[in-house]
Design a protein around this motif. Sequence first.
Motif, PDB file in Angstrom:
ATOM      1  N   ALA A 174       9.991  18.298 -10.812  1.00  0.00           N
ATOM      2  CA  ALA A 174       9.858  19.860 -10.562  1.00  0.00           C
ATOM      3  C   ALA A 174       9.093  20.113  -9.440  1.00  0.00           C
ATOM      4  CB  ALA A 174       9.161  20.301 -11.893  1.00  0.00           C
ATOM      5  N   ARG A 175       7.977  19.507  -9.005  1.00  0.00           N
ATOM      6  CA  ARG A 175       7.386  19.758  -7.700  1.00  0.00           C
ATOM      7  C   ARG A 175       8.113  19.329  -6.366  1.00  0.00           C
ATOM      8  NH1 ARG A 175       1.052  18.508  -9.596  1.00  0.00           N
ATOM      9  NH2 ARG A 175       1.077  20.082 -11.222  1.00  0.00           N
ATOM     10  N   TRP A 176       9.010  18.449  -6.589  1.00  0.00           N
ATOM     11  CA  TRP A 176       9.450  17.861  -5.289  1.00  0.00           C
ATOM     12  C   TRP A 176      10.985  17.959  -5.104  1.00  0.00           C
ATOM     13  CZ3 TRP A 176       7.771  15.086  -1.010  1.00  0.00           C
ATOM     14  CH2 TRP A 176       6.570  14.701  -0.898  1.00  0.00           C
ATOM     15  N   ALA A 177      11.686  18.126  -6.225  1.00  0.00           N
ATOM     16  CA  ALA A 177      13.201  18.256  -6.038  1.00  0.00           C
ATOM     17  C   ALA A 177      13.690  19.596  -5.658  1.00  0.00           C
ATOM     18  CB  ALA A 177      13.935  17.706  -7.144  1.00  0.00           C
ATOM     19  N   PRO A 178      14.320  19.735  -4.349  1.00  0.00           N
ATOM     20  CA  PRO A 178      14.982  21.341  -4.274  1.00  0.00           C
ATOM     21  C   PRO A 178      16.133  21.315  -5.330  1.00  0.00           C
ATOM     22  CG  PRO A 178      14.819  19.909  -2.372  1.00  0.00           C
ATOM     23  CD  PRO A 178      14.410  18.952  -3.305  1.00  0.00           C
ATOM     24  N   THR A 223       4.258  -5.300 -12.395  1.00  0.00           N
ATOM     25  CA  THR A 223       3.674  -4.151 -12.562  1.00  0.00           C
ATOM     26  C   THR A 223       2.502  -3.702 -11.663  1.00  0.00           C
ATOM     27  OG1 THR A 223       4.636  -3.881 -14.589  1.00  0.00           O
ATOM     28  CG2 THR A 223       2.945  -2.262 -14.376  1.00  0.00           C
ATOM     29  N   PHE A 224       1.724  -4.706 -11.543  1.00  0.00           N
ATOM     30  CA  PHE A 224       0.536  -4.481 -10.559  1.00  0.00           C
ATOM     31  C   PHE A 224       1.016  -4.381  -9.133  1.00  0.00           C
ATOM     32  CE2 PHE A 224      -1.850  -6.993 -13.600  1.00  0.00           C
ATOM     33  CZ  PHE A 224      -2.809  -5.879 -13.986  1.00  0.00           C
ATOM     34  N   VAL A 225       1.942  -5.003  -8.691  1.00  0.00           N
ATOM     35  CA  VAL A 225       2.474  -4.923  -7.531  1.00  0.00           C
ATOM     36  C   VAL A 225       3.235  -3.444  -7.032  1.00  0.00           C
ATOM     37  CG1 VAL A 225       4.202  -5.704  -5.697  1.00  0.00           C
ATOM     38  CG2 VAL A 225       3.018  -7.242  -7.010  1.00  0.00           C
ATOM     39  N   TRP A 226       3.944  -3.189  -8.223  1.00  0.00           N
ATOM     40  CA  TRP A 226       4.449  -1.773  -8.070  1.00  0.00           C
ATOM     41  C   TRP A 226       3.446  -0.703  -7.987  1.00  0.00           C
ATOM     42  CZ3 TRP A 226       4.243   2.502 -11.495  1.00  0.00           C
ATOM     43  CH2 TRP A 226       5.342   3.363 -11.128  1.00  0.00           C
ATOM     44  N   CYS A 227       2.585  -0.875  -8.696  1.00  0.00           N
ATOM     45  CA  CYS A 227       1.318   0.249  -8.658  1.00  0.00           C
ATOM     46  C   CYS A 227       1.195   0.538  -7.390  1.00  0.00           C
ATOM     47  CB  CYS A 227       0.370  -0.026  -9.682  1.00  0.00           C
ATOM     48  SG  CYS A 227       0.875   0.014 -11.518  1.00  0.00           S
ATOM     49  N   GLY A 228       0.714  -0.518  -6.668  1.00  0.00           N
ATOM     50  CA  GLY A 228       0.371  -0.630  -4.999  1.00  0.00           C
ATOM     51  C   GLY A 228       1.381   0.438  -4.320  1.00  0.00           C
ATOM     52  N   PHE A 229       2.609   0.158  -4.507  1.00  0.00           N
ATOM     53  CA  PHE A 229       3.669   1.045  -3.773  1.00  0.00           C
ATOM     54  C   PHE A 229       3.607   2.565  -4.348  1.00  0.00           C
ATOM     55  CE2 PHE A 229       5.633  -3.282  -2.979  1.00  0.00           C
ATOM     56  CZ  PHE A 229       5.750  -2.909  -1.576  1.00  0.00           C
ATOM     57  N   TRP A 230       3.397   2.545  -5.690  1.00  0.00           N
ATOM     58  CA  TRP A 230       3.298   4.104  -6.248  1.00  0.00           C
ATOM     59  C   TRP A 230       2.284   4.633  -5.563  1.00  0.00           C
ATOM     60  CZ3 TRP A 230       6.320   7.144  -9.241  1.00  0.00           C
ATOM     61  CH2 TRP A 230       5.472   8.325  -9.778  1.00  0.00           C
ATOM     62  N   TRP A 231       1.100   4.153  -5.254  1.00  0.00           N
ATOM     63  CA  TRP A 231      -0.031   4.829  -4.820  1.00  0.00           C
ATOM     64  C   TRP A 231      -0.008   5.182  -3.502  1.00  0.00           C
ATOM     65  CZ3 TRP A 231      -4.528   7.004  -6.023  1.00  0.00           C
ATOM     66  CH2 TRP A 231      -5.343   7.167  -5.159  1.00  0.00           C
ATOM     67  N   TYR A 232       0.627   4.582  -2.509  1.00  0.00           N
ATOM     68  CA  TYR A 232       0.971   4.646  -1.307  1.00  0.00           C
ATOM     69  C   TYR A 232       2.014   5.490  -0.974  1.00  0.00           C
ATOM     70  CZ  TYR A 232       1.671   3.736   3.963  1.00  0.00           C
ATOM     71  OH  TYR A 232       1.893   3.755   5.131  1.00  0.00           O
ATOM     72  N   LEU A 233       3.121   5.449  -1.548  1.00  0.00           N
ATOM     73  CA  LEU A 233       4.312   6.167  -1.271  1.00  0.00           C
ATOM     74  C   LEU A 233       4.442   7.744  -2.045  1.00  0.00           C
ATOM     75  CD1 LEU A 233       6.880   3.473  -1.465  1.00  0.00           C
ATOM     76  CD2 LEU A 233       6.051   4.589   0.640  1.00  0.00           C
ATOM     77  N   VAL A 234       3.819   7.993  -3.055  1.00  0.00           N
ATOM     78  CA  VAL A 234       3.702   9.094  -3.859  1.00  0.00           C
ATOM     79  C   VAL A 234       2.561  10.027  -3.870  1.00  0.00           C
ATOM     80  CG1 VAL A 234       4.198  10.009  -6.301  1.00  0.00           C
ATOM     81  CG2 VAL A 234       5.250   7.873  -5.384  1.00  0.00           C
ATOM     82  N   ALA A 235       3.017  11.296  -3.769  1.00  0.00           N
ATOM     83  CA  ALA A 235       2.007  12.262  -3.704  1.00  0.00           C
ATOM     84  C   ALA A 235       2.481  13.627  -4.872  1.00  0.00           C
ATOM     85  CB  ALA A 235       1.737  13.021  -2.478  1.00  0.00           C
ATOM     86  N   ASP A 236       1.311  14.148  -5.191  1.00  0.00           N
ATOM     87  CA  ASP A 236       1.573  15.105  -6.340  1.00  0.00           C
ATOM     88  C   ASP A 236       2.841  16.200  -5.860  1.00  0.00           C
ATOM     89  OD1 ASP A 236       0.247  14.035  -8.401  1.00  0.00           O
ATOM     90  OD2 ASP A 236      -1.620  14.917  -7.654  1.00  0.00           O
ATOM     91  N   THR A 237       2.616  16.715  -4.614  1.00  0.00           N
ATOM     92  CA  THR A 237       3.358  17.963  -4.142  1.00  0.00           C
ATOM     93  C   THR A 237       3.721  17.489  -2.610  1.00  0.00           C
ATOM     94  OG1 THR A 237       1.324  19.104  -3.400  1.00  0.00           O
ATOM     95  CG2 THR A 237       2.053  19.669  -5.470  1.00  0.00           C
ATOM     96  N   PRO A 238       4.717  18.231  -2.001  1.00  0.00           N
ATOM     97  CA  PRO A 238       4.823  17.975  -0.437  1.00  0.00           C
ATOM     98  C   PRO A 238       3.784  18.292   0.388  1.00  0.00           C
ATOM     99  CG  PRO A 238       6.800  18.958  -1.682  1.00  0.00           C
ATOM    100  CD  PRO A 238       5.746  18.973  -2.819  1.00  0.00           C
ATOM    101  N   ALA A 239       3.074  19.119  -0.064  1.00  0.00           N
ATOM    102  CA  ALA A 239       1.994  19.745   0.725  1.00  0.00           C
ATOM    103  C   ALA A 239       0.779  18.652   0.615  1.00  0.00           C
ATOM    104  CB  ALA A 239       1.155  20.955   0.147  1.00  0.00           C
ATOM    105  N   ASP A 240       0.900  17.809  -0.254  1.00  0.00           N
ATOM    106  CA  ASP A 240      -0.394  16.699  -0.445  1.00  0.00           C
ATOM    107  C   ASP A 240      -0.045  15.405   0.134  1.00  0.00           C
ATOM    108  OD1 ASP A 240      -2.058  18.491  -1.920  1.00  0.00           O
ATOM    109  OD2 ASP A 240      -0.952  17.815  -3.969  1.00  0.00           O
TER     110      ASP A 240
END
Length: 519
Positions: A174-178, A223-240
């Motif tokens: 909802a916060r990211w997808a046009p 899953t531990f490895v995936w969490c590292g990618f999630w932390w680096y690549l994802v943000a709550d909103t485009p502004a963040d």
Amino acid sequence: MALINLKIFDVVPVRFNLWLMLFTSCWVVYMLRVNMSLNLIAMVPQPARNISSRSQCSSDNEVLNESLRHVDIPEIREAPRQIGGGSFNWSKDQQATILGSYFWCYPVTSLVGGMAAERWGPRYVVLVTSLASAVLTMISPAAARLDYIALVVVRFFLGFAGGFIYPALHVLVARWAPPAEKGKFVSAMMGGTLGTVVTWSLTGPLLEKFGWASAFYVPAGLTFVWCGFWWYLVADTPADHPRISIAERKYIIDALGDKIKKSKGMPPFKSICTSFPFLAMIILHFGNLWGLYFIMTVGPKFVSSVLGFELAAAGIISALPYLARLFMATIFGAVGDCILSRKLMTTTTIRKFFCLFSHVLPGILLVLLVYTGCNTALSVAMITMSMGFNGAATLTNLQNHQDLAPNYAGTLYGIANFIGSTAGFFTPMITAYFTRNGDNFEQWRPVFFVGASVYIVSAIFFVLFGTGNTQDWNFTSKEKDDGKEEKAKVDDQNDMNDTSRNSYIKDTKENPTSITTRA
């Protein structure tokens, strides 16, 4: 180096990275959910298979089914090996308790997961629950060796954590997808389908080569490895997001408009519960989950007990319905986005029209399935097509809550999923009721009629009463007041301009020389 990174992120949009992380997050949560069903087979000695019972069509399909067995993925359930850890003499009831404990709290946390993500941010909610799931999976072998009750407790908390993830992902969408790309983002939620297939395929070699404990450690490590990618690549909103380009950030924010606010208040539950469009969406979602659970559980049982072919025993064939749904979901998502971007249909029309594919056609195929007779290939084709067409749910019930209230998309999805999950309890009960006196076509036809009816009736109800328009309760009272104040300021300014213009016209009529003076 910074210049190179900048160019890479300019070429690869952040939205693409987010799509990948959404897809793989569903993959991860399903990997940790379904691995136990195969792990238990290796952990508990399996009784010899009873081949004395024959189905209504077993004599016609005996040769076909036997040949199909030899060309598919090895049947893990028939040859579990107790390598590196011994076995457990757990009863059938104890095994059922272990498997079922995951879902004891899952619907409850699914209900509150959206609210948690809306308040604390979907990035942190998904990260924390995924890390907790990895830790719980890692300690599962130790819990099993301690006592089966300990494993039940671990699985209970694993389901507790897993319930947060899907509602949180819908908040992220909802916060990211046009709006013109929302179908593609929602189709990423089908990653769990492929995760199930791949997990079932890879668990077998792990069990045979390294023992049952490895089938817990490897998914936890991934899953531990995936969490590292999630932390680096994802943000709550485009502004963040720290690495998004200015152009991409502006495109997303402008496309979303003023429908999304980073609100930390409580959802307007009174307005939500009394919203008729939301009720229509819940019924549509319930019908979708009813049909989905029906095909996944009752469909294979019908093919096994009536047609004499154990669908789950053939790896490739059992994967076909899931792969078809994943493939068709991607296609339908892209088609819906194309229609919306070209403004060929309104959002409401898209949601209602594609119910034909997500609900009506799958329901019709269920009815046809029971009339296929002793034809295994045609029956498998019917099941595959039914689940494949259901991939259009990415444009109907899986996206409608985003339309109604983007600010509370996670909350709406959590409520709908909580109610829809009850279909998993009802479908086996109805099947058992109608087939209590035997397993032939006559006993099974009412089962399929009920399943098809729920599919189709829920679609009709949504077509009559559903909508794709954003509801007023999506906005808080403060936002409404701010909007009214802004509108009032604009109206006052317009009134002042009109008064000044009228005064000017009147003045010039009465005293034409004033024009020269003012100039």
